[in-house]
Design an enzyme around this catalytic site. Structure first.
Site, PDB file in Angstrom:
ATOM      1  N   GLU A   1      41.773  27.613  31.873  1.00 27.78           N
ATOM      2  CA  GLU A   1      41.212  26.367  32.350  1.00 27.78           C
ATOM      3  C   GLU A   1      39.694  26.385  32.363  1.00 27.78           C
ATOM      4  O   GLU A   1      39.064  27.420  32.536  1.00 27.78           O
ATOM      5  CB  GLU A   1      41.745  26.087  33.751  1.00 27.78           C
ATOM      6  CG  GLU A   1      43.233  25.839  33.671  1.00 27.78           C
ATOM      7  CD  GLU A   1      43.809  25.415  34.996  1.00 27.78           C
ATOM      8  OE1 GLU A   1      44.896  24.812  34.971  1.00 27.78           O
ATOM      9  OE2 GLU A   1      43.186  25.665  36.030  1.00 27.78           O
TER      10      GLU A   1
ATOM     11  N   CYS B   1      32.655  25.534  34.899  1.00 28.78           N
ATOM     12  CA  CYS B   1      33.270  26.797  35.309  1.00 28.78           C
ATOM     13  C   CYS B   1      34.168  27.275  34.167  1.00 28.78           C
ATOM     14  O   CYS B   1      35.095  26.586  33.761  1.00 28.78           O
ATOM     15  CB  CYS B   1      34.066  26.552  36.583  1.00 28.78           C
ATOM     16  SG  CYS B   1      34.886  28.023  37.179  1.00 28.78           S
TER      17      CYS B   1
ATOM     18  N   CYS C   1      44.465  38.139  34.626  1.00 26.46           N
ATOM     19  CA  CYS C   1      43.452  39.099  35.064  1.00 26.46           C
ATOM     20  C   CYS C   1      44.145  40.343  35.595  1.00 26.46           C
ATOM     21  O   CYS C   1      45.132  40.247  36.307  1.00 26.46           O
ATOM     22  CB  CYS C   1      42.571  38.488  36.153  1.00 26.46           C
ATOM     23  SG  CYS C   1      41.278  39.610  36.728  1.00 26.46           S
TER      24      CYS C   1
ATOM     25  N   CYS D   1      43.662  40.614  42.567  1.00 26.82           N
ATOM     26  CA  CYS D   1      43.252  40.432  43.961  1.00 26.82           C
ATOM     27  C   CYS D   1      44.364  39.701  44.719  1.00 26.82           C
ATOM     28  O   CYS D   1      45.042  38.843  44.159  1.00 26.82           O
ATOM     29  CB  CYS D   1      41.953  39.625  44.030  1.00 26.82           C
ATOM     30  SG  CYS D   1      40.602  40.427  43.159  1.00 26.82           S
TER      31      CYS D   1
ATOM     32  N   CYS E   1      44.374  35.738  44.839  1.00 31.27           N
ATOM     33  CA  CYS E   1      44.041  34.990  43.616  1.00 31.27           C
ATOM     34  C   CYS E   1      45.278  34.740  42.762  1.00 31.27           C
ATOM     35  O   CYS E   1      45.987  35.682  42.401  1.00 31.27           O
ATOM     36  CB  CYS E   1      42.999  35.774  42.819  1.00 31.27           C
ATOM     37  SG  CYS E   1      42.627  35.025  41.228  1.00 31.27           S
TER      38      CYS E   1
ATOM     39  N   CYS F   1      38.978  27.055  43.319  1.00 31.64           N
ATOM     40  CA  CYS F   1      38.954  28.491  43.017  1.00 31.64           C
ATOM     41  C   CYS F   1      40.311  29.130  43.201  1.00 31.64           C
ATOM     42  O   CYS F   1      40.999  28.887  44.167  1.00 31.64           O
ATOM     43  CB  CYS F   1      38.024  29.210  43.983  1.00 31.64           C
ATOM     44  SG  CYS F   1      36.389  28.618  43.898  1.00 31.64           S
TER      45      CYS F   1
HETATM   46  N1  SAH Z   1      36.942  37.562  38.382  1.00 28.80           N
HETATM   47  C1  SAH Z   1      35.702  37.113  38.877  1.00 28.80           C
HETATM   48  C2  SAH Z   1      35.422  35.666  38.573  1.00 28.80           C
HETATM   49  C3  SAH Z   1      36.557  34.686  38.704  1.00 28.80           C
HETATM   50  S1  SAH Z   1      37.156  34.322  40.301  1.00 28.80           S
HETATM   51  C4  SAH Z   1      35.598  37.377  40.367  1.00 28.80           C
HETATM   52  O1  SAH Z   1      36.598  37.737  40.978  1.00 28.80           O
HETATM   53  O2  SAH Z   1      34.501  37.266  40.887  1.00 28.80           O
HETATM   54  C5  SAH Z   1      35.877  33.295  41.005  1.00 28.80           C
HETATM   55  C6  SAH Z   1      35.823  33.340  42.519  1.00 28.80           C
HETATM   56  O3  SAH Z   1      36.964  32.684  43.107  1.00 28.80           O
HETATM   57  C7  SAH Z   1      35.821  34.755  43.066  1.00 28.80           C
HETATM   58  O4  SAH Z   1      34.871  34.908  44.098  1.00 28.80           O
HETATM   59  C8  SAH Z   1      37.211  34.872  43.599  1.00 28.80           C
HETATM   60  O5  SAH Z   1      37.307  35.881  44.550  1.00 28.80           O
HETATM   61  C9  SAH Z   1      37.466  33.502  44.151  1.00 28.80           C
HETATM   62  N2  SAH Z   1      38.872  33.203  44.411  1.00 28.80           N
HETATM   63  C10 SAH Z   1      39.940  33.680  43.748  1.00 28.80           C
HETATM   64  N3  SAH Z   1      41.075  33.170  44.283  1.00 28.80           N
HETATM   65  C11 SAH Z   1      40.710  32.363  45.294  1.00 28.80           C
HETATM   66  C12 SAH Z   1      41.426  31.526  46.211  1.00 28.80           C
HETATM   67  N4  SAH Z   1      42.740  31.439  46.174  1.00 28.80           N
HETATM   68  N5  SAH Z   1      40.727  30.813  47.102  1.00 28.80           N
HETATM   69  C13 SAH Z   1      39.376  30.888  47.118  1.00 28.80           C
HETATM   70  N6  SAH Z   1      38.648  31.641  46.289  1.00 28.80           N
HETATM   71  C14 SAH Z   1      39.298  32.378  45.387  1.00 28.80           C
HETATM   72 FE1  SF4 Z   2      40.684  38.608  38.716  1.00 33.45          FE
HETATM   73 FE2  SF4 Z   2      41.180  36.689  40.449  1.00 33.45          FE
HETATM   74 FE3  SF4 Z   2      40.345  39.047  41.322  1.00 33.45          FE
HETATM   75 FE4  SF4 Z   2      38.638  37.440  39.990  1.00 33.45          FE
HETATM   76  S1  SF4 Z   2      39.585  37.036  41.971  1.00 33.45           S
HETATM   77  S2  SF4 Z   2      38.958  39.646  39.687  1.00 33.45           S
HETATM   78  S3  SF4 Z   2      40.049  36.457  38.539  1.00 33.45           S
HETATM   79  S4  SF4 Z   2      42.281  38.637  40.265  1.00 33.45           S
END
Ligand code: SAH
Ligand code: SF4
Length: 385
Positions: free
Chosen positions: A93, A106, A113, A117, A120, A346
């Site tokens: 996306e 964005c 990925c 996390c 995420c 996000c």
């Molecule tokens: N992988 C990179 C960039 C993509 S994620 C990273 O992790 O930084 C972009 C941002 O969205 C990151 O700060 C991530 O931690 C945050 N993010 C991911 N899932 C989220 C969620 N469910 N709610 C709010 N922020 C989230």
């Molecule tokens: Fe990957 Fe999501 Fe963690 Fe960013 S926040 S590193 S996209 S798993």
């Protein structure tokens, strides 16, 4: 027959080399690059100042193609989201967020990925594959010229630029797809392409320490680091990568990066998770943790998705947390979640990979989310500081 070259895959130097192979002078590469990245041309026939013979040669050997658009939705707040097909059932996306004085895109760098996390939804998909240069820069190329077409704005440097800022905060960990990401960054910064300032291009990472150093040498842009925790035990549980690169090492890398960075601070992102990382004690621990790193904080209200088992911190808690940081002299903003009615917030950038354009299902899913997380889910969280 050899495969056609997608010219979106080539950075400025590679385009010069490519033109050289065709027996063309370097200035032709510059012309070609302007046609592609400044005029959004996808058809060699339209490149009228190139010799007909060259246009014909290009048409038989090359193409200019960004990932196909699966869906294109505009939210009530103007946020526009494209779902793009990157083959083999994978989709990524791209989200455009208009604001008063700027337009931010964005961008995704991987399908899925591997970092996984806890909070995420992209991570929950697992890792599918790295995007190519053409698929990364193709998001900017497609979005800039789609936006112009929608608004009736002429292509080329004379037409008003729609995208002034880029954030690599979509799907994927950009520093785990380093080379294509950096090549795409170079095109974003190149004056014969998008000419964006380094300060307006932000790469967000979950903390791949050696690659932060590599980025500082090869293409320093503004850096955002996803911190999300004030100590290693907590961070280990949220971001598995922390076990490999713990906080001390990450913060040292941030400090080193600042010697090269276009801005004199690092942005720390901190996802606010109810009862997990959002107490005053966590905030105080955070203040102590970052005391040697010039930084700003961006608190992101968690965007819930059912499988996570996590909840968004309540707004008063987010405000109180921000207050502790601000009282310690740290500039802190709370991100408004935008585009939630189209799942563009996000960490939700995976939601539709399965259901694609089926609007009915998406609406149903929203209704389910709302039942689970309250009527406020999907609304912009307005918090005044
Ligand atoms: N992988 C990179 C960039 C993509 S994620 C990273 O992790 O930084 C972009 C941002 O969205 C990151 O700060 C991530 O931690 C945050 N993010 C991911 N899932 C989220 C969620 N469910 N709610 C709010 N922020 C989230
Ligand atoms: Fe990957 Fe999501 Fe963690 Fe960013 S926040 S590193 S996209 S798993």
């Amino acid at each position: 027959m050899t495969a056609l070259t997608n010219l979106l895959d080539l950075d400025p130097a590679q385009l010069v080399a490519y033109c050289g192979e065709l027996g063309e002078k370097p200035f032709r590469a510059k012309q070609l690059q302007r046609w592609i990245h400044q005029f959004g041309a996808g058809d060699f026939e339209t490149m009228t100042d190139l010799a007909k013979s060259l246009r014909e040669k290009l048409a038989t050997r090359a193409h200019i193609t960004s990932p196909a658009i699966i869906s294109d939705h505009t939210s009530t707040d103007g946020t526009r989201k494209w779902l793009l097909d990157v083959g083999q059932g994978n989709a990524v996306e791209t989200v455009f967020i208009p604001e008063e004085n700027r337009g931010t895109l964005c961008i995704s760098t991987q399908a899925g990925c591997a970092v996984n996390c806890r909070f995420c939804s992209t991570g929950k998909q697992g890792f599918n594959r790295n995007l190519t240069v053409g698929e990364i820069i193709g998001q900017l190329w497609m979005a800039e010229f789609e936006l112009r077409r929608t608004k009736g704005i002429a292509p080329g440097p004379k037409g008003e630029r729609q995208i002034t800022n880029v954030v690599m905060m979509g799907m994927g960990e950009p520093l785990l797809n380093f080379e294509p990401t950096v090549t795409a960054l170079r095109l974003m910064l190149d004056d014969n392409a998008y000419g964006l300032s380094r300060r307006r291009v932000t790469l967000s990472t979950s903390g791949v320490v050696p690659m932060i150093d590599k980025l500082s040498k090869e293409c320093p842009v503004a850096l955002a680091v996803s911190l999300h925790a004030s100590n290693d035990t907590l961070r280990d549980g949220l971001i598995p990568l922390n076990k490999k690169y713990p906080l001390r090492e990450l913060l040292d890398a941030c400090r080193r990066y600042l010697d090269y960075a276009p801005r004199d601070f690092i942005t720390f992102e901190y996802c606010m998770l109810d009862g997990v990382n959002d107490s005053d004690q966590h905030a105080r621990e955070l203040v102590a943790l970052v005391k040697d790193v010039p930084c700003k904080f961006n608190l992101i209200p968690f965007n819930p998705f059912p499988e996570s088992g996590l909840k968004r911190s309540h707004n008063p808690r987010i405000k109180a947390f921000a207050q502790v940081l601000m009282d310690a002299g740290l500039v802190t903003t709370i991100r408004k979640t935008r585009g939630d009615d189209i799942d563009a917030a996000c960490g939700q950038l995976a939601g539709e990979v399965q259901d694609r354009t089926r609007v009915q299902e998406r609406m149903q899913k929203m209704a389910e989310y709302k039942k689970k997380f309250g009527e406020n889910f999907g609304k912009i969280v307005e918090i005044t500081q």
